[in-house]
Design an enzyme around this catalytic site. Structure first.
Site, short mmCIF file in Angstrom:
data_model
loop_
_atom_site.label_atom_id
_atom_site.label_comp_id
_atom_site.label_asym_id
_atom_site.label_seq_id
_atom_site.Cartn_x
_atom_site.Cartn_y
_atom_site.Cartn_z
N GLU A 1 -15.24 81.15 83.65
CA GLU A 1 -14.09 80.24 83.59
C GLU A 1 -14.30 79.14 84.65
OE1 GLU A 1 -10.29 82.28 83.90
OE2 GLU A 1 -9.39 80.53 84.87
N ARG B 1 -7.53 78.80 78.34
CA ARG B 1 -8.28 78.15 79.45
C ARG B 1 -9.17 76.99 78.97
NH1 ARG B 1 -5.24 81.20 80.94
NH2 ARG B 1 -5.42 82.79 82.55
N SER C 1 -10.10 84.41 88.71
CA SER C 1 -10.90 85.07 87.66
C SER C 1 -12.18 84.28 87.43
CB SER C 1 -10.13 85.11 86.34
OG SER C 1 -8.91 85.76 86.56
C1 LIG Z 1 -6.98 83.09 94.12
C2 LIG Z 1 -6.99 82.32 92.82
C3 LIG Z 1 -6.18 82.71 91.77
C4 LIG Z 1 -6.19 82.01 90.56
N1 LIG Z 1 -5.37 82.42 89.55
C5 LIG Z 1 -5.34 81.74 88.38
C6 LIG Z 1 -4.45 82.14 87.33
O1 LIG Z 1 -3.68 83.08 87.47
N2 LIG Z 1 -4.49 81.43 86.18
C7 LIG Z 1 -5.30 80.37 86.00
O2 LIG Z 1 -5.27 79.76 84.92
N3 LIG Z 1 -6.14 79.96 86.98
C8 LIG Z 1 -6.18 80.62 88.16
N4 LIG Z 1 -7.04 80.23 89.15
C9 LIG Z 1 -7.95 79.10 88.92
C10 LIG Z 1 -7.41 77.74 89.41
O3 LIG Z 1 -6.29 77.93 90.24
C11 LIG Z 1 -7.02 76.83 88.23
O4 LIG Z 1 -8.11 76.63 87.38
C12 LIG Z 1 -6.50 75.47 88.71
O5 LIG Z 1 -5.94 74.75 87.64
C13 LIG Z 1 -7.56 74.62 89.38
O6 LIG Z 1 -6.88 73.53 89.96
P1 LIG Z 1 -7.57 72.61 91.03
O7 LIG Z 1 -6.63 71.49 91.33
O8 LIG Z 1 -8.04 73.40 92.17
O9 LIG Z 1 -8.79 72.03 90.18
P2 LIG Z 1 -10.35 71.92 90.57
O10 LIG Z 1 -10.91 73.26 90.75
O11 LIG Z 1 -10.52 70.93 91.66
O12 LIG Z 1 -10.91 71.28 89.21
C14 LIG Z 1 -10.90 72.03 88.01
C15 LIG Z 1 -11.42 71.13 86.88
O13 LIG Z 1 -10.47 70.11 86.62
C16 LIG Z 1 -11.09 68.83 86.76
N5 LIG Z 1 -10.08 67.94 87.36
C17 LIG Z 1 -9.35 68.18 88.49
N6 LIG Z 1 -8.48 67.17 88.69
C18 LIG Z 1 -8.66 66.28 87.67
C19 LIG Z 1 -8.05 65.03 87.31
N7 LIG Z 1 -7.09 64.46 88.05
N8 LIG Z 1 -8.51 64.40 86.21
C20 LIG Z 1 -9.49 64.94 85.44
N9 LIG Z 1 -10.10 66.12 85.72
C21 LIG Z 1 -9.68 66.77 86.83
C22 LIG Z 1 -12.30 69.06 87.64
O14 LIG Z 1 -13.31 68.08 87.45
C23 LIG Z 1 -12.73 70.44 87.19
O15 LIG Z 1 -13.48 70.34 85.99
C24 LIG Z 1 -7.05 80.89 90.39
C25 LIG Z 1 -7.85 80.48 91.46
C26 LIG Z 1 -7.84 81.17 92.67
C27 LIG Z 1 -8.68 80.71 93.80
#
Ligand SMILES: Cc1cc2nc3c(=O)[nH]c(=O)nc-3n(C[C@H](O)[C@H](O)[C@H](O)COP(=O)(O)OP(=O)(O)OC[C@H]3O[C@@H](n4cnc5c(N)ncnc54)[C@H](O)[C@@H]3O)c2cc1C
Length: 338
Positions: free
Chosen positions: A334, A167, A238
């Site tokens: 995380e 992560r 998580s």
């Molecule tokens: C129900 C649920 C289940 C989940 N299960 C998992 C799992 O099984 N495994 C797992 O690893 N994660 C899991 N997650 C966490 C999440 O899905 C991941 O961390 C995912 O990658 C976040 O993506 P996002 O587009 O929503 O990013 P955001 O939450 O919008 O951003 C996350 C980070 O990335 C940065 N960021 C986003 N886009 C960019 C870009 N284009 N350039 C630079 N920085 C950027 C943001 O500034 C922030 O620091 C889960 C979340 C939920 C709600």
């Protein structure tokens, strides 16, 4: 195309369901648009903080964001190279991650299926090094394309420069805030290779043919049965990372808690599931204010309705303190606190 809004609600842009606003919200559909708007910010000497977001599924806002939120709407999933064994696929940062996985499965490309149904977008997959069911996206990523905020230059960053770990990536650490990711290139296999020896995936697949679709569906079913749907109950998956501890510390704990689960890391280290420790501390299903610990999965903190970021952070702190007091282990979020 660039769309710009002021005093903009972030409620639809964070899965925790925090009712907060951004002073400014900008969405762009191409890399050139992003470069132009960064040029313009430099010309205007804009000093407000910038926050790139994807689907907001790993963010916890403590209040209104006084800067500019940037959201990529860069789309596209294109084959950029292939040989007999592999296909290299470049996807726009604004593609929904699970749409990308669905595309891989339908095209017969192997490697992303265990990562089905993880919320969020392609850009963040490369920041977060998403992982599930024994797979991590770092093993698929070959290159990250990004724009440097201070110069608007386009850079191509190879996977081995991204310092991927559990992560973690350089984008969350040394290069935090330096680049905005525009495209990610993944290498996928052309011939069947499955990894189903993790959790109950193998049991879920029993009696079914082993195909990309059956693995994807099995992963989706397990996730649906275990994790709260953010559309019904705000959460960010998580909340804490599973801590890696010295083997000697683990052995001491195991003498006290013989049923303590663990994963081998290396000769000197062991990973302990944070959810198990939180459960042992009696937090599963409990609440503090309007924030709570999910009743099926103690690793997930939830918004029970109308919780503020401060309430969720207070709950996280109380959970961390209890785990430290009982096991002598620090657990770290995380989720990104904003
Ligand atoms: C129900 C649920 C289940 C989940 N299960 C998992 C799992 O099984 N495994 C797992 O690893 N994660 C899991 N997650 C966490 C999440 O899905 C991941 O961390 C995912 O990658 C976040 O993506 P996002 O587009 O929503 O990013 P955001 O939450 O919008 O951003 C996350 C980070 O990335 C940065 N960021 C986003 N886009 C960019 C870009 N284009 N350039 C630079 N920085 C950027 C943001 O500034 C922030 O620091 C889960 C979340 C939920 C709600």
């Amino acid at each position: 195309m660039i769309h710009q809004y002021t005093d903009y609600s972030l409620l639809p842009h964070n899965t925790f369901g925090m009712d907060v606003k951004a002073a400014s919200f900008i969405e762009y559909t191409s890399e050139d648009d992003l470069r132009r708007l960064l040029d313009e910010r430099r010309r205007m000497q804009a000093a407000d903080p910038l926050l790139p977001i994807g689907g907001g599924s790993n963010l916890l806002f403590s209040g209104d964001f006084c800067g500019t939120v940037l959201h990529s709407a860069i789309r596209g999933i294109d084959v950029v190279r292939e040989d007999d064994r592999f296909v290299w696929v470049k996807a726009g940062a604004g593609e929904v991650w699970d749409d990308f996985v669905a595309c891989c499965v339908s095209r017969g490309w192997y490697g992303a299926e265990n990562l089905s149904a993880i919320p969020g977008e392609v850009g963040a997959s490369a920041v977060q090094n998403i992982g599930a069911y024994g797979a991590e996206v770092k093993d698929l990523i070959t290159e990250v394309e990004a724009v440097e905020v201070s110069t608007s230059e386009v850079v191509h960053i190879q996977a081995d420069e991204c310092r991927y770990a559990y992560r973690q990536s350089i984008f969350k650490n040394d290069w935090k805030g330096r680049f905005i990711i525009t495209y990610v290139t993944y290498r996928l296999g052309k011939s069947p290779e499955f990894h189903i020896d993790y959790g109950n995936l193998c049991a879920e697949l029993e009696g079914k043919p082993l195909t990309l679709s059956t693995v994807r569906e099995a992963v989706r079913r397990i996730r649906d049965s275990k994790l709260p749907d953010p559309r019904k109950q705000g959460n960010a998956g998580s909340f804490f990372m599973n801590p890696v501890v010295e083997r000697s510390h683990f052995e001491q704990l195991r003498a006290l808690y013989p049923s303590m689960p663990f994963y081998e890391v290396d000769a000197a280290h062991v990973k302990i599931p944070a959810g198990w420790m939180i459960d042992q501390c009696g937090w599963k299903g409990r609440s503090l204010g309007r924030a709570g610990v999910h009743d099926k999965q103690a690793l997930v903190l939830v918004n029970r309705g109308g919780a503020t970021g401060a309430e969720v952070m207070a709950l996280a702190k109380a959970v961390q303190a209890d785990v430290k007091a009982r096991f002598g282990i620090d657990i770290h979020p995380e989720v990104n606190y904003i």
